[in-house]
Motif scaffolding. Sequence first.
Motif, PDB file in Angstrom:
ATOM      1  N   VAL A  34       0.838  -1.199   0.000  1.00  0.00           N
ATOM      2  CA  VAL A  34       0.000   0.000   0.000  1.00  0.00           C
ATOM      3  C   VAL A  34       0.879   1.258   0.000  1.00  0.00           C
ATOM      4  O   VAL A  34       0.589   2.234  -0.702  1.00  0.00           O
ATOM      5  CB  VAL A  34      -0.962  -0.011   1.219  1.00  0.00           C
ATOM      6  CG1 VAL A  34      -1.633   1.338   1.401  1.00  0.00           C
ATOM      7  CG2 VAL A  34      -1.997  -1.104   1.062  1.00  0.00           C
ATOM      8  N   GLY A  35       1.967   1.210   0.763  1.00  0.00           N
ATOM      9  CA  GLY A  35       2.888   2.350   0.762  1.00  0.00           C
ATOM     10  C   GLY A  35       3.504   2.576  -0.617  1.00  0.00           C
ATOM     11  O   GLY A  35       3.645   3.716  -1.063  1.00  0.00           O
ATOM     12  N   GLY A  36       3.852   1.503  -1.299  1.00  0.00           N
ATOM     13  CA  GLY A  36       4.415   1.627  -2.645  1.00  0.00           C
ATOM     14  C   GLY A  36       3.426   2.205  -3.635  1.00  0.00           C
ATOM     15  O   GLY A  36       3.765   3.046  -4.473  1.00  0.00           O
ATOM     16  N   VAL A  37       2.165   1.756  -3.542  1.00  0.00           N
ATOM     17  CA  VAL A  37       1.131   2.291  -4.432  1.00  0.00           C
ATOM     18  C   VAL A  37       0.902   3.770  -4.145  1.00  0.00           C
ATOM     19  O   VAL A  37       0.762   4.593  -5.063  1.00  0.00           O
ATOM     20  CB  VAL A  37      -0.180   1.484  -4.289  1.00  0.00           C
ATOM     21  CG1 VAL A  37      -1.337   2.185  -4.972  1.00  0.00           C
ATOM     22  CG2 VAL A  37      -0.003   0.090  -4.862  1.00  0.00           C
ATOM     23  N   ALA A  38       0.872   4.139  -2.856  1.00  0.00           N
ATOM     24  CA  ALA A  38       0.677   5.548  -2.495  1.00  0.00           C
ATOM     25  C   ALA A  38       1.838   6.405  -3.004  1.00  0.00           C
ATOM     26  O   ALA A  38       1.623   7.508  -3.528  1.00  0.00           O
ATOM     27  CB  ALA A  38       0.539   5.690  -0.979  1.00  0.00           C
ATOM     28  N   LEU A  39       3.047   5.900  -2.885  1.00  0.00           N
ATOM     29  CA  LEU A  39       4.214   6.641  -3.363  1.00  0.00           C
ATOM     30  C   LEU A  39       4.176   6.800  -4.881  1.00  0.00           C
ATOM     31  O   LEU A  39       4.469   7.874  -5.419  1.00  0.00           O
ATOM     32  CB  LEU A  39       5.501   5.930  -2.927  1.00  0.00           C
ATOM     33  CG  LEU A  39       6.815   6.644  -3.225  1.00  0.00           C
ATOM     34  CD1 LEU A  39       6.868   7.973  -2.486  1.00  0.00           C
ATOM     35  CD2 LEU A  39       7.976   5.774  -2.804  1.00  0.00           C
ATOM     36  N   ALA A  40       3.786   5.751  -5.595  1.00  0.00           N
ATOM     37  CA  ALA A  40       3.678   5.827  -7.053  1.00  0.00           C
ATOM     38  C   ALA A  40       2.585   6.810  -7.466  1.00  0.00           C
ATOM     39  O   ALA A  40       2.759   7.598  -8.403  1.00  0.00           O
ATOM     40  CB  ALA A  40       3.398   4.440  -7.631  1.00  0.00           C
ATOM     41  N   ALA A  41       1.430   6.777  -6.782  1.00  0.00           N
ATOM     42  CA  ALA A  41       0.350   7.708  -7.102  1.00  0.00           C
ATOM     43  C   ALA A  41       0.784   9.150  -6.855  1.00  0.00           C
ATOM     44  O   ALA A  41       0.473  10.044  -7.645  1.00  0.00           O
ATOM     45  CB  ALA A  41      -0.886   7.379  -6.271  1.00  0.00           C
ATOM     46  N   HIS A  42       1.523   9.365  -5.777  1.00  0.00           N
ATOM     47  CA  HIS A  42       2.022  10.711  -5.495  1.00  0.00           C
ATOM     48  C   HIS A  42       2.968  11.179  -6.600  1.00  0.00           C
ATOM     49  O   HIS A  42       2.897  12.325  -7.053  1.00  0.00           O
ATOM     50  CB  HIS A  42       2.724  10.738  -4.141  1.00  0.00           C
ATOM     51  CG  HIS A  42       3.391  12.037  -3.830  1.00  0.00           C
ATOM     52  ND1 HIS A  42       2.688  13.181  -3.559  1.00  0.00           N
ATOM     53  CD2 HIS A  42       4.702  12.368  -3.777  1.00  0.00           C
ATOM     54  CE1 HIS A  42       3.542  14.168  -3.338  1.00  0.00           C
ATOM     55  NE2 HIS A  42       4.767  13.699  -3.463  1.00  0.00           N
ATOM     56  N   GLY A  43       3.851  10.314  -7.024  1.00  0.00           N
ATOM     57  CA  GLY A  43       4.795  10.670  -8.081  1.00  0.00           C
ATOM     58  C   GLY A  43       4.107  10.955  -9.401  1.00  0.00           C
ATOM     59  O   GLY A  43       4.502  11.851 -10.147  1.00  0.00           O
ATOM     60  N   LEU A  44       3.046  10.224  -9.701  1.00  0.00           N
ATOM     61  CA  LEU A  44       2.328  10.445 -10.953  1.00  0.00           C
ATOM     62  C   LEU A  44       1.428  11.670 -10.900  1.00  0.00           C
ATOM     63  O   LEU A  44       1.125  12.264 -11.934  1.00  0.00           O
ATOM     64  CB  LEU A  44       1.488   9.212 -11.298  1.00  0.00           C
ATOM     65  CG  LEU A  44       2.289   7.976 -11.696  1.00  0.00           C
ATOM     66  CD1 LEU A  44       1.365   6.776 -11.862  1.00  0.00           C
ATOM     67  CD2 LEU A  44       3.058   8.228 -12.979  1.00  0.00           C
ATOM     68  N   SER A  45       0.983  12.052  -9.716  1.00  0.00           N
ATOM     69  CA  SER A  45       0.074  13.196  -9.619  1.00  0.00           C
ATOM     70  C   SER A  45       0.802  14.529  -9.626  1.00  0.00           C
ATOM     71  O   SER A  45       0.198  15.556  -9.889  1.00  0.00           O
ATOM     72  CB  SER A  45      -0.764  13.086  -8.338  1.00  0.00           C
ATOM     73  OG  SER A  45       0.069  13.222  -7.194  1.00  0.00           O
ATOM     74  N   ARG A  46       2.091  14.525  -9.352  1.00  0.00           N
ATOM     75  CA  ARG A  46       2.858  15.770  -9.363  1.00  0.00           C
ATOM     76  C   ARG A  46       3.109  16.205 -10.792  1.00  0.00           C
ATOM     77  O   ARG A  46       3.310  15.381 -11.684  1.00  0.00           O
ATOM     78  CB  ARG A  46       4.201  15.567  -8.666  1.00  0.00           C
ATOM     79  CG  ARG A  46       4.047  15.296  -7.190  1.00  0.00           C
ATOM     80  CD  ARG A  46       5.353  15.052  -6.520  1.00  0.00           C
ATOM     81  NE  ARG A  46       6.263  16.173  -6.775  1.00  0.00           N
ATOM     82  CZ  ARG A  46       7.537  16.150  -6.487  1.00  0.00           C
ATOM     83  NH1 ARG A  46       8.082  15.078  -5.961  1.00  0.00           N
ATOM     84  NH2 ARG A  46       8.298  17.182  -6.719  1.00  0.00           N
ATOM     85  N   PRO A  47       3.122  17.512 -11.043  1.00  0.00           N
ATOM     86  CA  PRO A  47       3.440  17.968 -12.399  1.00  0.00           C
ATOM     87  C   PRO A  47       4.888  17.618 -12.733  1.00  0.00           C
ATOM     88  O   PRO A  47       5.764  17.672 -11.875  1.00  0.00           O
ATOM     89  CB  PRO A  47       3.233  19.483 -12.339  1.00  0.00           C
ATOM     90  CG  PRO A  47       3.245  19.836 -10.890  1.00  0.00           C
ATOM     91  CD  PRO A  47       2.841  18.602 -10.133  1.00  0.00           C
TER      92      PRO A  47
END
Length: 125
Positions: A34-47
């Motif tokens: 879950v932490g990995g998915v959250a980190l990936a989502a954060h990275g993809l949501s940043r401009p």
Amino acid sequence: MSAAVAVGLVIVALVVDLDTGDRVASVVGAVAGVGGVALAAHGLSRPARTGPAAAGSRSVQSGQGIGRAVTGDANHFRGPAPAVPAPASLPPVAPPAGPPVPGERGVAAAGGIGEAVTGDGNEQR
């Protein structure tokens, strides 16, 4: 942090029975997933951070000022590069979006350019 988790899992495996160790490892793995998915989502949501636009072959581009830019071959210089020119005292009418994209062996800067040498075989005396 991951080393502490690994040591903790080894201690759990040595101290408790196999079923409890299996459950603990499953929970730790799920939390890590879950932490990995959250980190990936954060990275993809940043401009996306983009650098200067792609420029022509052997060109120079800067988001600030340039003292000396050399794009040619076999150039010989004596002495230090000129200082980066001070910004203009009057503000531009419309602020530019960035430096223009130079063509082949071109030079572009958002700030001033002290010296640009774009040919081959130049010699400074």
